[in-house]
Design a protein around this motif. Structure first.
Motif, mmCIF file in Angstrom:
data_model
loop_
_atom_site.group_PDB
_atom_site.id
_atom_site.type_symbol
_atom_site.label_atom_id
_atom_site.label_comp_id
_atom_site.label_asym_id
_atom_site.label_seq_id
_atom_site.Cartn_x
_atom_site.Cartn_y
_atom_site.Cartn_z
ATOM 1 N N VAL A 271 0.266 -0.979 -0.005
ATOM 2 C CA VAL A 271 -0.394 0.270 0.178
ATOM 3 C C VAL A 271 0.950 1.217 0.021
ATOM 4 O O VAL A 271 1.756 1.331 0.481
ATOM 5 C CB VAL A 271 -1.058 0.153 0.823
ATOM 6 C CG1 VAL A 271 -1.881 -1.738 1.136
ATOM 7 C CG2 VAL A 271 -0.209 0.138 2.334
ATOM 8 N N ASN A 272 0.590 2.363 -0.353
ATOM 9 C CA ASN A 272 1.367 3.363 -0.242
ATOM 10 C C ASN A 272 0.129 4.441 1.065
ATOM 11 O O ASN A 272 -0.761 4.924 0.474
ATOM 12 C CB ASN A 272 0.829 4.545 -1.555
ATOM 13 C CG ASN A 272 1.479 5.585 -1.712
ATOM 14 O OD1 ASN A 272 1.975 6.364 -1.018
ATOM 15 N ND2 ASN A 272 1.158 6.399 -2.260
ATOM 16 N N SER B 58 -3.602 14.932 1.754
ATOM 17 C CA SER B 58 -2.381 16.183 1.041
ATOM 18 C C SER B 58 -0.614 15.989 0.910
ATOM 19 O O SER B 58 0.041 16.679 0.297
ATOM 20 C CB SER B 58 -2.798 17.591 2.182
ATOM 21 O OG SER B 58 -1.858 16.955 3.616
ATOM 22 N N VAL B 59 -0.361 14.894 1.155
ATOM 23 C CA VAL B 59 1.163 14.607 1.180
ATOM 24 C C VAL B 59 1.430 14.033 0.328
ATOM 25 O O VAL B 59 0.869 12.921 -0.674
ATOM 26 C CB VAL B 59 1.704 13.836 2.609
ATOM 27 C CG1 VAL B 59 3.226 13.711 1.720
ATOM 28 C CG2 VAL B 59 1.333 14.641 4.041
ATOM 29 N N HIS B 60 1.839 14.525 -1.236
ATOM 30 C CA HIS B 60 1.772 13.786 -2.417
ATOM 31 C C HIS B 60 3.119 12.997 -2.806
ATOM 32 O O HIS B 60 3.814 13.278 -3.900
ATOM 33 C CB HIS B 60 1.525 14.502 -3.603
ATOM 34 C CG HIS B 60 0.566 15.543 -3.408
ATOM 35 N ND1 HIS B 60 -0.739 15.331 -3.072
ATOM 36 C CD2 HIS B 60 -0.206 16.820 -2.903
ATOM 37 C CE1 HIS B 60 -1.316 15.878 -3.291
ATOM 38 N NE2 HIS B 60 -0.818 16.925 -2.892
ATOM 39 N N LYS B 61 3.526 12.559 -1.623
ATOM 40 C CA LYS B 61 4.396 11.230 -1.963
ATOM 41 C C LYS B 61 4.326 9.566 -2.394
ATOM 42 O O LYS B 61 2.744 9.611 -1.631
ATOM 43 C CB LYS B 61 5.627 11.751 -0.675
ATOM 44 C CG LYS B 61 5.976 12.749 -0.262
ATOM 45 C CD LYS B 61 6.979 12.860 -1.385
ATOM 46 C CE LYS B 61 7.406 14.420 -1.481
ATOM 47 N NZ LYS B 61 8.826 14.579 -2.130
ATOM 48 N N CYS B 62 4.620 8.524 -2.627
ATOM 49 C CA CYS B 62 4.926 7.217 -2.551
ATOM 50 C C CYS B 62 5.750 6.521 -1.890
ATOM 51 O O CYS B 62 7.218 6.911 -1.923
ATOM 52 C CB CYS B 62 4.512 6.763 -4.006
ATOM 53 S SG CYS B 62 4.607 5.413 -4.847
ATOM 54 N N VAL B 63 5.185 6.647 -0.730
ATOM 55 C CA VAL B 63 5.646 5.719 0.523
ATOM 56 C C VAL B 63 4.666 4.300 0.401
ATOM 57 O O VAL B 63 4.039 4.372 1.388
ATOM 58 C CB VAL B 63 5.838 6.366 1.614
ATOM 59 C CG1 VAL B 63 6.724 5.256 2.453
ATOM 60 C CG2 VAL B 63 7.034 7.888 1.603
#
Length: 289
Positions: free
Chosen positions: A22-23, A29-34
């Motif tokens: 999962v990301n 609102s945090v536009h990151k892919c972790v």
């Protein structure tokens, strides 16, 4: 079409464990892919979860030995695991020093990722079949610094229920500092920032309500000076924090959960941890009663 998370998790359970990703920042609102990979268990401690943070000097990850191998080992032993691919500076930052001019990834990015991972698992605890009050964090080397910083620096509601730093980086100020991890976390432009060095020297900020800690390292560690763990053990002892410190004579660094690395002595940390976490969970259950 709206698909419930429980249905997604059901279909995920039909896939190989490594595909259950999962990301953690999706829909925020945090536009990151972790990415975080789930290794769900139905064993004796299945309602207990551990978020796993691999090491790598805050520059990269030892994804296999200190990540997915650990996740599978925990899963096999009845604990649901979530391997977190938290943000690091990455190799280009190590070889070029470009973060003297550009921000790149640095503190507090890894800490923000771990906080969000804890919140994510808590918010989906019912679907994952874990207890919100039994979500711990385990980290190796720089990952050990990360999970311990969560126990010290996060608000109480976001802290892990227990913490397992294995051969961790601890200090950012003392002579035994692991300089590569300090540079990786602070960034090239802030390595001399005394305020940040102090804030992220974990031996200086153990709170009186710190969660239980299982601390492991080896005297012959060639990467992270073993005095890092001694500093943390002393700080935990001074604050009367429930913890167990296991110091091995041999084993080196980077053995994770791998049976082919370390020594027969250092590999004993795994059964020791399973015994300890069972005791911690049992104690917490009695408190809730």
């Amino acid at each position: 079409m709206v698909v419930s998370l429980s249905l997604i998790i059901y279909y995920m359970s039909l896939l190989p464990a490594a595909a259950q990703k999962v990301n953690i920042w999706e829909g925020t609102s945090v536009h990151k892919c972790v990415e975080m990979t789930a290794y769900l268990s139905e064993g004796t401690l299945a309602n207990t979860a551990v978020i796993v943070c691999p090491g790598g000097s805050y520059f990269w990850h030892d994804t296999q030995t200190e990540g997915h191998d650990v996740g599978r080992w925990l899963q096999k032993n009845g604990i649901s695991a979530f391997v977190l691919n938290y943000r690091t500076a990455y190799v280009p930052a190590f070889v070029t020093h470009y973060r003297l001019l550009f921000r790149g990834n640095r503190y507090p990015d890894p800490q923000d990722d771990l906080r969000q991972a804890i919140r994510f698992v808590k918010s989906h605890a019912e679907e994952y079949h874990v207890d919100k009050d039994r979500i711990g964090a385990m980290g190796f080397s720089a990952g050990g610094h990360l999970v311990m910083s969560a126990a010290e620096l996060f608000d109480q509601n976001d802290r892990p229920a227990f913490v397992v730093p294995v051969y961790p980086v601890v200090t950012m100020t003392e002579p035994c500092v692991h300089k590569r991890s300090r540079r990786g976390l602070l960034g090239d432009s802030r390595t001399r920032n005394k305020q940040l060095r102090d804030r992220l020297s974990l031996e200086r900020h153990v709170p009186s309500d710190c969660p239980p800690v299982f601390l492991v390292n080896c005297v012959d560690d060639p990467i992270v000076d073993y005095h890092n763990s001694i500093l943390l053990d002393s700080a935990l002892t001074a604050k009367n924090i429930p913890h167990r410190y296991v110091q091995f004579r041999t084993g080196g660094h980077g053995f994770g959960a791998c049976e082919e690395k370390g020594t027969d002595e250092s590999r004993q940390w795994k059964p020791m941890f399973l015994e300890w976490v069972g005791e911690v969970i049992s104690s917490k259950f009695k408190e809730k009663k």
